[in-house]
Every structure is written in C-alpha cells, then in structure tokens.
Write a protein that holds these residues in place. Structure first.
Motif, short mmCIF file in Angstrom:
data_model
loop_
_atom_site.label_atom_id
_atom_site.label_comp_id
_atom_site.label_asym_id
_atom_site.label_seq_id
_atom_site.Cartn_x
_atom_site.Cartn_y
_atom_site.Cartn_z
N MET A 40 37.60 44.13 28.75
CA MET A 40 38.95 43.78 29.20
C MET A 40 39.53 44.89 30.06
SD MET A 40 40.81 41.20 29.08
CE MET A 40 42.38 40.92 29.90
N PHE A 41 39.27 46.15 29.71
CA PHE A 41 39.73 47.24 30.56
C PHE A 41 39.18 47.11 31.98
CE2 PHE A 41 40.40 50.50 26.89
CZ PHE A 41 41.61 49.91 26.59
N LEU A 42 37.89 46.79 32.09
CA LEU A 42 37.28 46.65 33.41
C LEU A 42 37.76 45.37 34.10
CD1 LEU A 42 35.20 48.65 34.68
CD2 LEU A 42 35.56 48.95 32.24
N ALA A 43 38.06 44.33 33.32
CA ALA A 43 38.59 43.10 33.91
C ALA A 43 39.98 43.34 34.52
CB ALA A 43 38.67 41.99 32.86
N THR A 44 40.84 44.05 33.79
CA THR A 44 42.16 44.33 34.33
C THR A 44 42.08 45.29 35.52
OG1 THR A 44 42.53 46.19 32.80
CG2 THR A 44 43.25 44.01 32.08
N TYR A 185 48.44 39.01 35.64
CA TYR A 185 48.69 40.13 34.73
C TYR A 185 49.25 39.66 33.39
CZ TYR A 185 48.05 42.61 39.11
OH TYR A 185 47.55 43.08 40.28
N LEU A 186 50.03 38.60 33.42
CA LEU A 186 50.56 38.09 32.15
C LEU A 186 49.44 37.50 31.29
CD1 LEU A 186 53.89 36.44 33.36
CD2 LEU A 186 53.58 38.63 32.18
N VAL A 187 48.48 36.84 31.92
CA VAL A 187 47.31 36.35 31.18
C VAL A 187 46.56 37.52 30.56
CG1 VAL A 187 45.06 35.22 31.40
CG2 VAL A 187 47.07 34.22 32.50
N CYS A 188 46.34 38.57 31.36
CA CYS A 188 45.67 39.77 30.83
C CYS A 188 46.45 40.37 29.67
CB CYS A 188 45.50 40.81 31.94
SG CYS A 188 44.31 40.35 33.22
#
Length: 416
Positions: A40-44, A185-188
């Motif tokens: 998730m860090f890399l996805a964001t 960003y809200l989804v993340c």
C-alpha cells in the motif's frame, strides 16, 4: 488438539495436525496483512503519477515542478531510512507500523485537499517520511514471523503495490470518475484505515529494547560479518530499482510519444507491467540460489535495456511494453536474490537496520537517475535522447553489478 502419553517414564506431547494447521493459517494471515502494508505504501507512492497531467491542466504544474515534488518525496524517504530505520528495534514493530500508517493517512488527506503545488510538496514529504520508516519496520516484522516467507513477501510487495497504484489511479481517471484528484487519495485513505485497525489487533512479540534515542543518529549500519554479502547485493538492487524508475518517470511520456495517445491507462501500462511481472517471478523462483537470482536480474535488466532502446529507435509501443515486462522479471529476480543473499545471515536485532540499508540503496537507485534524467530532459527538450542516455546508464550499472558480484565471495558458513 494435543495428547500426552508416557514412554519409559518420560512424558511426551503430541500436537494434533489440527492445531498445526490453525497455527500455519494464523502465520500466513499475519504475513499477508503485513505484506499489504508496504504494498500500500508503494501504491500510494505511484498513484499520483497519472494525476500529474490533471494537475498540469488545472494548476499549470510543469514537468520541472513534478521533478521537484518527486525529489521531495525521495529525500524525505531516504532521510527516514537513515534516521528512523532502526527505531522499531527499540519501540516495537506494531507501534512503529501503526504510527507510519497514521502519517500516511494524513498525507492522503493533504493530497485530497490540495489546491496547489505547496500542498503537493507537504503531502509528498509526509508520504516519504512514513514510507521510509514503515518499510524498515514492516520488513523486519515479516522476517520475525517467518524468515523464509518474510523474504518472499518483502521481495513481492513493492512490485504489487507499484503496479496497482499507477494502474488503479489511471483507470479511475480514464473512467471519468468525479474529482479524481480527490477520489484516488480518499480510496487509499480508506484502505490505510482498514490496515490500521487490523495491525493494531496483531500481537507483537518483538521486545522493546533500550537505546531508541541513540538509534536516531543518522547512518547505515551493517554487521561486519555480512558486509561482503551487502556489497554483492547492493549494486544489483540499485540497478534493478533504477530501471523501475525509468518506467515510472518516463513511461507515460514515452507511451504518448510512441502512440500519439494521452490515455492515462496507456501511460500507466509500462510501470504496471513491471509491477505485475516482478511478483510472479518472486513467487516462482524459490529454488534458485541467491546468486543465480542476482545474475538473472542483471541479465533481465540488460535485455530490458535492449528492448526499450529498440522501441525508441523503431517507434513501436509493443516493444516498450515488452521491455517493461522483461524489466519486471529482472526486478523480481534482482530483489529476491538480494534479500535471499543478505537476510539469512542477519540476527533478529539487526533486521530493521539491514532492511533500512537495503531500501536506501534501492531508493537511491530508483530516485537519483530518474531525477537527473528529468532535469536533462527539461533542459534539452529531447525526450528520446534523454531516455536513450538513461538506458546507457542502466547498461553500465548492470555491467558494474555483474563485475562486483563476480568478485565477491560469500563468507564461510552462509548459504547463497
């Protein structure tokens, strides 16, 4: 279920297969949960890339400004690795991971509310600090749970996250989602909140140790006995992350140049392919030795350079995608090989610091060539020449890594 019986005056315990299966499932669930955090860090991290075209239309953000924003992220991430990379050895894994997830949520909210370049810079700095600190802590936690599967998870998570973030963001834009600069960003943020809730329930067995303040002294720390292994792995890690940086930074613009299309999905495909192929290689190469994996990573990098250069010379998009797929294979081999070479020789108390060192080398490779090439491209205005120069640098890095690996021998007693 366990049973006790007596043999010659000795009491022995037999553990039923049901308990073993439950324990295995519990371990697997913890590994999957923790591996989702760096993913998730890399996805964001990759999610903003397709949005830069939206920012350019809305705010007039230039390519040079984009490079500054990415540079702020990279600098913050590397600073966190250097200063906070070992903090989870002292404060505990769970506390540090949850804290970094909270900061990551804050970064997403700043992104979502951003109305200009200044807010993007703040969000990227928060994101970099969170990611750098979190990668070291989660990487060590995965090794604490299961050393072998933890290495696999550490190798697979970056590719998965990078691909999902870039492609998912691009798909939302292409689908005409309302206000994509906020929705992405809200989804993340929602996913990160779910991870916070799950990680907070995880039982952390890592003991707290004194020395948290002294661990904040900036630096990279490698036990003397494994420095030869690190010396062999780091050039390969630097090189394979550099090729990922090429497709992340220049993939969208190269796709537009080769096809004439400004489709965000088409622009995200190169880095998404890198991210998709890398974990497949990671999961399917368990029987390869670490050194052989590193060699295959170097060969994959060289093949990707050749295919991508052909794509630019001949003007074929399919060759660019083929180069990205082969780059993903090289990335998977190189990252898995580096982890397998170094981490088995590391003690529990050294895991976070060693993960911080490996990620520092990786992100310097990912960021520095891409930022330098961005500056050159902005100054010259020649995308093709800049990309070909980047490819020449990648080829030189691959040859250098091969030479270092050939000269380095494993210390006695290590398995490679």
């Amino acid at each position: 279920m366990s049973h006790c019986r007596t043999l010659g005056g000795m009491v022995t315990t037999q553990v039923g297969t049901g308990e073993t299966a439950v324990g295995n499932r519990g371990t697997t669930a913890r590994i999957v949960l923790l591996a989702s955090v760096p993913a998730m860090f890399l996805a964001t991290s990759s999610a903003p890339t397709p949005l830069y075209s939206v920012y350019a239309r809305s705010w007039g953000v230039s390519a040079a400004a984009t490079s500054v924003v990415f540079g702020a992220y990279a600098l913050a991430l590397l600073s966190a690795l250097l200063v906070l990379g070992r903090i989870s050895d002292h404060l505990g894994r769970r506390a540090v991971i949850c804290s970094t997830l909270v900061v990551q949520v804050a970064a997403m909210l700043v992104f979502a509310a951003a109305e200009g370049l200044g807010a993007l810079l703040v969000a990227r700095v928060l994101q970099g600090l969170s990611t750098g600190t979190g990668l070291a802590a989660v990487g060590a936690a995965l090794l604490d749970i299961d050393a072998r599967r933890g290495r696999i998870a550490n190798s697979a998570a970056p590719g998965i996250g990078t691909g999902i973030g870039a492609l998912g963001s691009a798909v939302l834009i292409a689908a005409g989602a309302p206000r994509p600069t906020r929705l992405v960003y809200l989804v993340c943020a929602v996913v990160l909140l779910v991870q916070i809730a799950a990680v907070s329930r995880w039982s952390d067995s890592t003991p707290r140790r004194p020395g948290a303040i002294s661990s904040l002294r900036p630096g990279l720390h490698a036990p003397r006995r494994i420095r030869a292994l690190i010396g062999a792995a780091v050039p390969v890690l630097f090189a394979v992350w550099a090729v990922s940086g090429l497709f992340g930074a220049f993939g969208p613009r190269l796709a537009t140049q080769l096809t004439g299309s400004s489709s965000p999905v088409l622009g995200a495909l190169p880095i998404a392919l890198v991210g998709a192929v890398a974990p497949v290689v990671t999961f399917s190469t368990g029987r390869l030795g670490a050194r052989r994996s590193l060699v295959y990573g170097i060969l994959g990098l060289l093949a990707a350079v050749g295919l991508t250069a052909q794509a630019l010379w001949l003007g074929h998009m399919w060759l660019l995608l083929a180069g990205a797929a082969v780059a993903g294979a090289g990335f998977g081999f190189g990252l898995r090989g580096g982890m397998d070479l170094v981490l088995p020789a590391v003690d529990e108390s050294e895991r976070a610091g060693t993960m911080a060192l490996l990620y520092t080398a990786s992100y310097v490779g990912f960021g520095v060539p891409a930022i330098a090439a961005g500056v050159v491209q902005q100054a010259t205005g020649n995308l093709t020449a800049t990309a070909l120069g980047y490819l020449a640098v990648l080829a030189a890095l691959a040859v250098t890594a091969a030479g270092v690996l050939r000269r380095t021998r494993a210390p006695e007693g290590t398995t490679t």
